[in-house]
Design an enzyme around this catalytic site. Structure first.
Site, PDB file in Angstrom:
ATOM      1  N   LYS A 100       0.839  -1.202   0.000  1.00 30.55           N
ATOM      2  CA  LYS A 100       0.000   0.000   0.000  1.00 30.55           C
ATOM      3  C   LYS A 100       0.880   1.260   0.000  1.00 30.55           C
ATOM      4  O   LYS A 100       2.100   1.183   0.121  1.00 30.55           O
ATOM      5  CB  LYS A 100      -0.916   0.000   1.227  1.00 30.55           C
ATOM      6  CG  LYS A 100      -0.176   0.065   2.559  1.00 30.55           C
ATOM      7  CD  LYS A 100      -1.147   0.021   3.718  1.00 30.55           C
ATOM      8  CE  LYS A 100      -0.386   0.102   5.040  1.00 30.55           C
ATOM      9  NZ  LYS A 100      -1.302   0.124   6.201  1.00 30.55           N
ATOM     10  N   TYR A 137      17.821  30.770   1.392  1.00 31.50           N
ATOM     11  CA  TYR A 137      16.826  31.628   2.019  1.00 31.50           C
ATOM     12  C   TYR A 137      17.145  31.893   3.487  1.00 31.50           C
ATOM     13  O   TYR A 137      17.586  30.997   4.214  1.00 31.50           O
ATOM     14  CB  TYR A 137      15.442  30.982   1.935  1.00 31.50           C
ATOM     15  CG  TYR A 137      14.853  30.918   0.545  1.00 31.50           C
ATOM     16  CD1 TYR A 137      14.707  32.059  -0.229  1.00 31.50           C
ATOM     17  CD2 TYR A 137      14.432  29.712   0.021  1.00 31.50           C
ATOM     18  CE1 TYR A 137      14.155  31.993  -1.506  1.00 31.50           C
ATOM     19  CE2 TYR A 137      13.872  29.623  -1.248  1.00 31.50           C
ATOM     20  CZ  TYR A 137      13.739  30.775  -2.001  1.00 31.50           C
ATOM     21  OH  TYR A 137      13.209  30.704  -3.260  1.00 31.50           O
ATOM     22  N   ARG A 183      -9.223   0.347  15.605  1.00 27.39           N
ATOM     23  CA  ARG A 183      -9.385   0.997  14.305  1.00 27.39           C
ATOM     24  C   ARG A 183     -10.407   0.198  13.516  1.00 27.39           C
ATOM     25  O   ARG A 183     -11.610   0.329  13.750  1.00 27.39           O
ATOM     26  CB  ARG A 183      -8.016   1.078  13.610  1.00 27.39           C
ATOM     27  CG  ARG A 183      -7.948   1.989  12.412  1.00 27.39           C
ATOM     28  CD  ARG A 183      -6.527   2.133  11.893  1.00 27.39           C
ATOM     29  NE  ARG A 183      -5.915   0.852  11.538  1.00 27.39           N
ATOM     30  CZ  ARG A 183      -4.681   0.734  11.039  1.00 27.39           C
ATOM     31  NH1 ARG A 183      -3.949   1.809  10.840  1.00 27.39           N
ATOM     32  NH2 ARG A 183      -4.189  -0.448  10.731  1.00 27.39           N
TER      33      ARG A 183
END
Length: 338
Positions: free
Chosen positions: A39, A262, A137
């Site tokens: 997955k 930066y 879950r």
């Protein structure tokens, strides 16, 4: 496009993939199978390439998180059995059945919806029943699972092909993981007394595959370990299969006191030779690595300097006088991998 024309790319070492899988198979024994979890785009390694590579290595079962992933896995591993590890919604049911995908069910309303659709399509659909032994879950609570398992096993259109759970603390609190396993074993013994014996029983994620006994279960379900990572540390012969590489697009000398990137978060304390590398946070190089990371160039570690930007980083080349414009840079992984 050839490697020499790429700016930032990942390389997958299929030899290491084979080695990791070989170790896991030795660990679990010949009598057990592997459900390879691919997955989340194969944990970032590419779902299709992982499905194809693992299929060539003899893996026949794959775990995914969505129907879209399931169909991609099916296209890459045509003979594979694809288990949908997540829950489903009603609109997805027909395509799951037509696609030959094995769904996970955690409730009667899910099972009943799949059964109705399967009967309408004149199919018998294998399903895996997920048991919540403490993860909280997906899954039906273990105390109520016996009744649901009976109903699923007796329902036309369905075949109770597997039962599994997921461990919440296999990588952190072994005691609770053992408690979860005890809860699942209580259910399996009760089902066995009623002659309900699903073909596939599994609980082990990577941590449990590496650290907990497999007695009574005939499949494991590793993810991280396949890709070469151990979630519990330890000295296991697992090797990461991915490296991330880029190239030097500019080399220049800077004087003491020069600011870089930066916000001028880095300012040189000496004369330096620096290189601009064509990789940044848009390529997955985390901005939190600012002024903290190192890269490999010609086998030498080079410090990253200043803020990570969207497309580029700057590195110190002072220790690598042989570095040249266009050279390959290893951002993650190793150089000279076999």
């Amino acid at each position: 496009m050839s490697e020499t024309n790429l700016r930032c790319w990942a390389e997958i070492d299929l030899g290491r993939l084979a080695s990791n899988l070989r170790f896991l198979r030795q660990k679990i024994g010949r009598e057990r199978g592997v459900i390879a979890v691919i997955k989340a785009n194969g944990y970032g390694h590419g779902l299709g390439p992982m499905a194809r590579g693992l299929s060539r290595l003899g893996v026949r079962h794959f775990g995914v998180a969505s129907p879209g992933e399931a169909f991609e896995a099916r296209a890459a591993a045509r003979n594979g059995a694809i288990l949908l590890l997540s829950g489903s919604v009603k609109e997805e049911i027909p395509e799951i059945i037509r696609g030959g995908i094995i769904p996970t069910v955690s409730s009667w309303y899910e099972a009943e919806a799949f059964a109705r659709a399967a009967q309408k399509m004149k199919r018998v659909l294998p399903v895996h029943l997920k048991i919540d032994t403490g993860m909280g879950r997906l899954g039906i609570w273990h105390e109520a699972a016996l009744v649901l398992a009976r109903r699923v096993a007796a329902t036309p259109g369905l075949k109770l092909d597997g039962i599994y759970t997921h461990l919440a603390t296999a990588d952190s609190h072994r005691g609770f993981a053992v408690t979860q396993l005890k809860r699942l074993r209580v259910l399996l013994r009760a089902l066995s007394r009623e002659k309900i014996r699903p073909r596939m029983l599994h609980y082990a994620n990577s941590a449990a595959t590496l650290a907990l006994p497999q007695a009574g279960f005939n499949f494991v379900r590793p993810g991280l370990a396949i890709y070469g990572l151990s979630p519990i540390g330890g000295r296991f012969p697992l090797r990461p299969i991915l490296s991330l590489k880029s190239r030097i697009t500019l080399i220049k000398e800077i004087q003491k006191g020069r600011p870089l990137s930066y916000d001028s978060l880095f300012r040189s304390s000496r004369r330096m030779r620096v290189g601009t590398i064509s990789a940044g946070y848009a390529d997955g190089y985390d901005i939190r690595l600012t002024n903290r990371a190192e890269v490999l160039i010609h086998g030498k570690r080079c410090r990253q300097l200043g803020r990570v930007t969207m497309d580029e980083i700057i590195v110190d080349l002072t220790r690598v006088p042989e570095a040249r414009w266009g050279d390959t840079v290893t951002l993650l992984g190793e150089e000279g991998r076999e």
